[in-house]
Structure formats: C-alpha cells, structure tokens
Write an enzyme that holds these catalytic residues in place. Structure first.
Site, PDB file in Angstrom:
ATOM      1  N   ASP A  41       6.854  14.039  -9.091  1.00 37.99           N
ATOM      2  CA  ASP A  41       5.647  13.975  -8.752  1.00 37.99           C
ATOM      3  C   ASP A  41       5.119  15.028  -7.532  1.00 37.99           C
ATOM      4  OD1 ASP A  41       5.101  11.934 -10.329  1.00 37.99           O
ATOM      5  OD2 ASP A  41       5.260  10.458  -8.671  1.00 37.99           O
ATOM      6  N   LYS A  63       0.088  14.945  -9.461  1.00 39.36           N
ATOM      7  CA  LYS A  63      -1.297  14.594  -9.940  1.00 39.36           C
ATOM      8  C   LYS A  63      -2.002  14.436  -8.666  1.00 39.36           C
ATOM      9  CE  LYS A  63      -0.102  11.190 -12.939  1.00 39.36           C
ATOM     10  NZ  LYS A  63       0.504   9.796 -12.832  1.00 39.36           N
ATOM     11  N   GLY A  94       7.529   9.331  -5.611  1.00 38.70           N
ATOM     12  CA  GLY A  94       7.115   9.276  -4.265  1.00 38.70           C
ATOM     13  C   GLY A  94       7.340   7.714  -3.803  1.00 38.70           C
ATOM     14  N   MET A 175      -3.754   5.106  -0.895  1.00 40.38           N
ATOM     15  CA  MET A 175      -4.955   5.801  -1.596  1.00 40.38           C
ATOM     16  C   MET A 175      -6.322   5.509  -1.113  1.00 40.38           C
ATOM     17  SD  MET A 175      -3.277   5.642  -5.404  1.00 40.38           S
ATOM     18  CE  MET A 175      -2.793   4.030  -5.632  1.00 40.38           C
TER      19      MET A 175
HETATM   20  N1  SAH Z   1       4.951   4.883  -5.216  1.00 40.34           N
HETATM   21  C1  SAH Z   1       4.399   5.372  -3.873  1.00 40.34           C
HETATM   22  C2  SAH Z   1       2.965   5.002  -3.718  1.00 40.34           C
HETATM   23  C3  SAH Z   1       2.034   6.290  -4.708  1.00 40.34           C
HETATM   24  S1  SAH Z   1       0.530   6.106  -4.568  1.00 40.34           S
HETATM   25  C4  SAH Z   1       5.087   4.280  -3.005  1.00 40.34           C
HETATM   26  O1  SAH Z   1       5.749   3.246  -3.159  1.00 40.34           O
HETATM   27  O2  SAH Z   1       5.094   4.652  -1.758  1.00 40.34           O
HETATM   28  C5  SAH Z   1       0.150   7.251  -3.462  1.00 40.34           C
HETATM   29  C6  SAH Z   1      -0.287   6.839  -2.186  1.00 40.34           C
HETATM   30  O3  SAH Z   1       0.922   6.168  -1.288  1.00 40.34           O
HETATM   31  C7  SAH Z   1      -0.801   7.568  -1.100  1.00 40.34           C
HETATM   32  O4  SAH Z   1      -2.159   7.943  -1.420  1.00 40.34           O
HETATM   33  C8  SAH Z   1      -0.690   7.336   0.399  1.00 40.34           C
HETATM   34  O5  SAH Z   1      -1.542   6.056   0.465  1.00 40.34           O
HETATM   35  C9  SAH Z   1       0.681   6.525  -0.012  1.00 40.34           C
HETATM   36  N2  SAH Z   1       1.694   7.421   0.641  1.00 40.34           N
HETATM   37  C10 SAH Z   1       2.705   7.943   0.194  1.00 40.34           C
HETATM   38  N3  SAH Z   1       3.800   8.520   0.694  1.00 40.34           N
HETATM   39  C11 SAH Z   1       3.030   8.769   1.944  1.00 40.34           C
HETATM   40  C12 SAH Z   1       3.432   8.990   3.240  1.00 40.34           C
HETATM   41  N4  SAH Z   1       4.286   9.781   3.561  1.00 40.34           N
HETATM   42  N5  SAH Z   1       2.539   8.576   4.448  1.00 40.34           N
HETATM   43  C13 SAH Z   1       1.366   7.944   4.093  1.00 40.34           C
HETATM   44  N6  SAH Z   1       1.068   7.239   2.718  1.00 40.34           N
HETATM   45  C14 SAH Z   1       1.903   7.756   1.746  1.00 40.34           C
END
Ligand code: SAH
Length: 256
Positions: A41, A63, A94, A175
């Site tokens: 991703d 995305k 992520g 998000m």
């Molecule tokens: N699977 C991921 C979430 C994916 S949705 C998880 O468990 O973290 C993507 C959202 O995750 C982003 O819009 C943001 O709100 C959050 N996010 C992901 N990485 C981040 C980071 N380093 N700092 C702050 N928010 C983060």
C-alpha cells in the site's frame, strides 16, 4: 500425460505498522527481507520497503481517497494470480491488516481460490500514535472503553455514533481528516460537550509526526489552520489532554 497443476504458493497478509520500521514484528521483518514479491500500500514507509533484498519485485497498489490506482477486486485478483503461478506473495499493509485494511476481503479472495493465506498482525495506527504522543487509550482515571471508527465512510451523517464518545470513553477516528468538520458537528449534535479534548496525530511514529490538541468544537479549525494531511488520527476524549495535564502538574510543582 497431463501436467499436474503446481501447488499454489502462499499469500502473507502482513501488517507493516504505522511507519517506523522498528515497529515491525520480527515475523514481518523476516518476510520483508526474504520476499521475492512484495505488493504494498501507499502507507507503507519507504524505509520498510528498503529492507527488501535487491531484485525483489515491488508492486505498489497505493490508494488515496480521491484516486484509486487499483480497485480492490484487481488487487485480490493480482494476489491470487501470483500465488497460483507459484510465487509467494508478501502483501504489506499499513498498520494491521485487519483494522480498516481490507485484509478480510483479501483473505476471503485467497481462500475462495484455494490459495493458502496467513495473516501477520501489525501495530495499528491507534496504538502507534497513542504511544508516540503519550496519550493512553485507556486510563483508570479517564477511560475504560475505546472505539475505533472510520471517518471517511459514505453516509457519515446516518451512522449511529451515539454513546461512542463521552465520559470514560476514548474514540479513535481513522481517515477522518477530510471529514473533521462533519465529525465534530455530528458528535456535538449527539450531545457531546464542545470542550471535550481532542488530539490530532499526523504521521505518527515518523520523523515528521505532529500532535495537535484542542477542544472538539475547534477540531475543524485546528485541522485547517495546521493544514493537517493524511495519514492522521483523531482521538476524542479526556485521555487526549492527559499529557498536557501531566506537564501542567510538573510545571506547578516547579513553581511551588
Ligand atoms: N490498517 C491501518 C489503517 C488503514 S486506514 C492500521 O491498522 O493502522 C488509513 C488510516 O490509518 C489513515 O487515514 C490514518 O487515519 C491512519 N493512519 C495510518 N498510519 C498512520 C500514521 N502513521 N499516523 C497517523 N494515522 C495513521
């Protein structure tokens, strides 16, 4: 004689954590370092991709809210196609694959195609951000309930968030940057006090992390004034002010 079809290779759905490569699990790190093919991703930090061996095939399926490089069905199909061709796939996502990561859909697609799939958990953004900003998600004096919600969903207004935030509760919104104004209005309309503490954590665990704080009623203005960009998390509840309180207490002690 008919050729025997090769056994499908495995798909690993791997959580890459919130950014800092040190926050990978050992299993995730080993998989990344030994991978021949990584499908990742946009949120996966370049420093993590740099851990892969030279010659590893890297496919980005990044995305964004407005721009879809690859549709989810196409990503599922890609994973299945590679595995059926005998190529082991490290699917790097992520945070944690099963927290707003569509890992469930990818696992289903693999199972439906007879492809073995294994899930490697990752540190979700909420945990990474909480640790980095020193905001405890629960605290005996402040919160014993934590809820994770997606702020980007269509039909935000129709969703029932009543009771998810308030006294003794922590609400973590993923998000939610683009919809911050609607989120604050919705929560206040649901009866939440406009002065409930809020923290916005942008790029948590990365070198460019920012932590911004204020009251719920000022959330949209805070996001706007500081030009907060994705990825960012919004934490709503008394815990969001705890570090400030702690610092204030220390300052008072010094003054005394
Ligand atoms: N699977 C991921 C979430 C994916 S949705 C998880 O468990 O973290 C993507 C959202 O995750 C982003 O819009 C943001 O709100 C959050 N996010 C992901 N990485 C981040 C980071 N380093 N700092 C702050 N928010 C983060």
């Amino acid at each position: 004689m008919q050729n025997l079809s090769p056994t499908p290779a495995k798909v690993w759905l791997v959580g890459a954590g919130p950014g800092d490569p040190d926050l990978l699990t050992l299993r995730a790190a080993r998989l990344v370092m030994n991978a021949k093919l990584i499908v990742h991703d946009g949120l996966v930090d370049p420093a993590i991709l740099a851990m892969a061996r030279a010659g590893t095939r890297l496919i980005s399926v990044a995305k964004s809210r407005a721009r879809h490089t690859m549709k989810q069905d196409d990503i599922n199909a890609l994973l299945v196609r590679e595995a059926l061709a005998g190529n082991e796939v490290v699917r790097l996502k992520g945070g944690d694959p099963f927290v707003f990561g569509r890992g469930g859909e990818e696992a289903e697609a693999c199972r439906a195609a007879g492809v073995p799939v294994e899930v490697v958990p990752g540190i979700s953004a909420a945990m990474g951000a909480a640790a980095a900003a020193q905001i405890p998600l629960t605290h005996r004096d402040a919160a014993s309930i934590v809820t994770f919600v997606a702020g980007q969903c269509k039909g935000l207004a129709e969703q029932d968030w009543a009771g998810l935030a308030g006294k003794g509760r922590t609400l973590v919104i993923y998000m939610g940057v683009a919809t911050a104004e609607a989120i604050a209005e919705k929560l206040i309309a649901d009866g939440l006090a406009p002065d409930v503490p809020v923290a916005v954590i942008e790029n948590a665990t990365r070198t460019d992390m920012r932590v911004l704080r204020g009251p719920l009623a000022g959330l949209a203005a805070l996001v706007e004034r500081h030009k907060v960009k994705s990825p960012a998390l919004i934490v709503i509840g008394d815990v969001a002010a705890r570090e400030d309180n702690a610092l204030r207490e220390v300052a008072l002690e010094v003054v005394k």
